[in-house]
Design a protein around this motif. Structure first.
Motif, short mmCIF file in Angstrom:
data_model
loop_
_atom_site.label_atom_id
_atom_site.label_comp_id
_atom_site.label_asym_id
_atom_site.label_seq_id
_atom_site.Cartn_x
_atom_site.Cartn_y
_atom_site.Cartn_z
N ARG A 2 6.37 5.40 -3.63
CA ARG A 2 4.97 5.68 -3.40
C ARG A 2 4.54 7.09 -3.74
O ARG A 2 4.61 7.51 -4.86
CB ARG A 2 4.57 5.31 -1.96
N ASN A 142 9.52 -8.61 0.92
CA ASN A 142 8.70 -7.84 -0.02
C ASN A 142 7.97 -6.70 0.68
O ASN A 142 6.97 -6.18 0.16
CB ASN A 142 7.69 -8.73 -0.75
N MET A 160 3.52 -1.45 3.11
CA MET A 160 2.87 -2.44 2.26
C MET A 160 3.75 -3.67 2.10
O MET A 160 4.96 -3.64 2.30
CB MET A 160 2.58 -1.86 0.88
N GLN A 162 4.42 -6.17 -1.03
CA GLN A 162 4.17 -6.29 -2.47
C GLN A 162 3.62 -7.67 -2.81
O GLN A 162 4.11 -8.68 -2.30
CB GLN A 162 5.45 -6.04 -3.26
N VAL A 166 -0.03 -5.35 -8.70
CA VAL A 166 -0.33 -4.16 -7.91
C VAL A 166 -1.60 -4.35 -7.10
O VAL A 166 -1.69 -3.96 -5.94
CB VAL A 166 -0.45 -2.93 -8.83
N THR A 169 -1.36 -6.07 -3.65
CA THR A 169 -0.61 -5.47 -2.55
C THR A 169 -1.40 -5.61 -1.26
O THR A 169 -2.62 -5.45 -1.25
CB THR A 169 -0.35 -3.99 -2.84
N SER A 170 -0.69 -5.87 -0.15
CA SER A 170 -1.33 -5.95 1.17
C SER A 170 -0.79 -4.86 2.07
O SER A 170 0.37 -4.46 1.95
CB SER A 170 -1.06 -7.31 1.82
N THR A 171 -1.63 -4.37 2.97
CA THR A 171 -1.15 -3.39 3.94
C THR A 171 -0.20 -4.08 4.92
O THR A 171 -0.31 -5.27 5.19
CB THR A 171 -2.31 -2.77 4.73
N ASP A 191 -4.20 -8.48 0.37
CA ASP A 191 -4.46 -8.61 -1.07
C ASP A 191 -5.51 -7.62 -1.57
O ASP A 191 -6.31 -7.92 -2.46
CB ASP A 191 -4.93 -10.04 -1.40
N GLY A 193 -4.75 -4.41 -2.63
CA GLY A 193 -4.20 -3.37 -3.49
C GLY A 193 -4.00 -2.06 -2.77
O GLY A 193 -3.89 -1.00 -3.40
N GLU A 195 -1.84 0.32 0.10
CA GLU A 195 -0.65 0.57 0.89
C GLU A 195 -0.95 1.67 1.90
O GLU A 195 -1.81 2.52 1.67
CB GLU A 195 0.52 0.99 0.01
N THR A 214 -3.59 1.47 -4.75
CA THR A 214 -2.53 1.75 -5.72
C THR A 214 -3.01 1.62 -7.16
O THR A 214 -2.55 2.33 -8.04
CB THR A 214 -1.34 0.80 -5.50
#
Length: 374
Positions: A2, A142, A160, A162, A166, A169-171, A191, A193, A195, A214
């Motif tokens: 990151r 992930n 995050m 994955q 990119v 990405t979900s928190t 979903d 994006g 982190e 991201t």
């Protein structure tokens, strides 16, 4: 890895540019597991880098990171020297520990991930005063954890999950209650994006997290409302290509967050402060690149990172004087500081990396004795 993967700096002596993302996933080195001589008795050197540090006393500190060969790295200060901890065996698995928080000498938490970059599993480790153990539930497939904070009442961890891309990405948010971690508010940042890379709880009980889009490389701040997470609408940085690398809570309900802005075509510092009512800009040297922030038990705030000096970047430490960040003299070592941890106002550590002529990175540890860094 990151936030650290975004910093690319030039090592003049080696004549090469070292990108941290490639350094983390670089080829295995025969020297990666062999601690090397260090001019400072308080130091520990091995090929790799350190991301976080925490201290309970002048004789008990921990630092976390990753070796050059891609293994989880945890080292301990026993009051005399630093040494690597390899038990349980997960502490030598492929992966990384990205953050650590020390509640007291018998209670500490470290978070990160194991497995490959393409298929990681979240990792939580706990110190009970005698040994480190892996917390196996929850383990998020992930998932990568980048931040952790805790006190006697509970704690938070953020990162995050994955997605296929990119921007999917979900928190990832975990909460510690009565000694047990659980995933909370799964709908927040799903979903998106985004982190999360920092988390802190103020003295008045308000919890904040720093995050990053991201895909657009744009920083964000979130807060816990008491029942769910929500994005802060007031954030004194605009545009894209800026991110926050660290957040820490201070006294009287204050908090500090630091980072880097490259949206104007040059690299400029981001430093903001929560006054208890709003986020405002906090004056700092404009050319600094800040990757860590911490507040001592006495209330003194510190920030650390790197600063351009000629054709190279050297480590940098700043101290908050109540109105602005001021430089504090220290070693002019080529490299970057990623983490800060203090047992008291006059006793602390800063960790990160320096560079080898081979182009690989080497762990770096600095000590604060109340008067100077060494």
């Amino acid at each position: 890895m990151r936030r650290f993967s975004r910093n690319i700096w030039t090592v003049a002596a080696a004549g090469i540019a070292v990108g941290l993302a490639s350094a983390v996933a670089g080829p295995a080195s025969a020297a990666a597991h062999k601690p090397m001589a260090h001019p400072d008795a308080t130091g520990y050197s091995t090929e790799g880098q350190l991301y976080g540090v925490g201290a309970a006393s002048d004789g008990n500190a921990w630092a976390v990171g990753r070796t050059e060969s891609g293994e989880v790295l945890l080292v301990n200060w026993d009051g005399t020297s630093w040494s690597r901890v390899t038990s349980p065996s997960v502490l030598t698995d492929t992966g990384s520990l990205n953050a650590i928080t020390v509640v007291n000498s018998d209670d500490a938490w470290a978070v990160g991930s194991t497995g490959s970059a393409a298929s990681p599993d979240s990792l939580i480790m706990h110190w009970n005063g005698t040994a480190w153990t892996q917390v196996t539930s929850p383990t998020v497939t992930n998932g990568i954890l980048y931040a952790v904070t805790a006190n006697a009442k509970g704690g938070w961890a953020g990162g995050m999950v994955q997605g296929p891309t990119v921007i999917q990405t979900s928190t990832l948010v975990l909460r510690l209650t009565s000694g047990t971690w659980a995933r909370v508010d799964r709908s927040f940042g799903k979903d998106s994006g985004v982190e999360l890379d920092g988390v802190a709880t103020t003295s008045t009980g308000r919890t904040f997290a720093t995050g990053l889009y991201t895909g657009m490389i744009t920083g964000l701040i979130a807060r816990w409302t008491g029942s769910s997470w929500a994005w802060e609408k007031s954030f004194p940085e605009e545009g894209t290509y800026h991110w926050l690398n660290g957040i820490a809570a201070g006294q009287h309900g204050q908090a500090f967050a630091v980072g880097l802005n490259t949206g104007t075509g040059s690299r400029k510092v981001i430093s903001i402060r929560w006054t208890g009512h709003a986020w405002v800009k906090a004056t700092a040297p404009s050319t600094a690149e800040l990757y860590a922030v911490a507040v001592t038990h006495g209330g003194t705030a510190w920030a650390a990172g790197s600063n351009e000096k000629g054709t190279r970047f050297v480590v940098l430490t700043l101290r908050w004087n109540g109105h602005s960040w001021k430089r504090v003299a220290g070693p002019s070592t080529t490299g970057q500081l990623n983490g800060l941890g203090f047992a008291a106002a006059n006793y602390g550590w800063a960790v990160g990396y320096t560079a080898l002529k081979s182009g690989n990175l080497e762990t770096l540890i600095l000590h604060w004795n109340g008067h100077s860094w060494s």
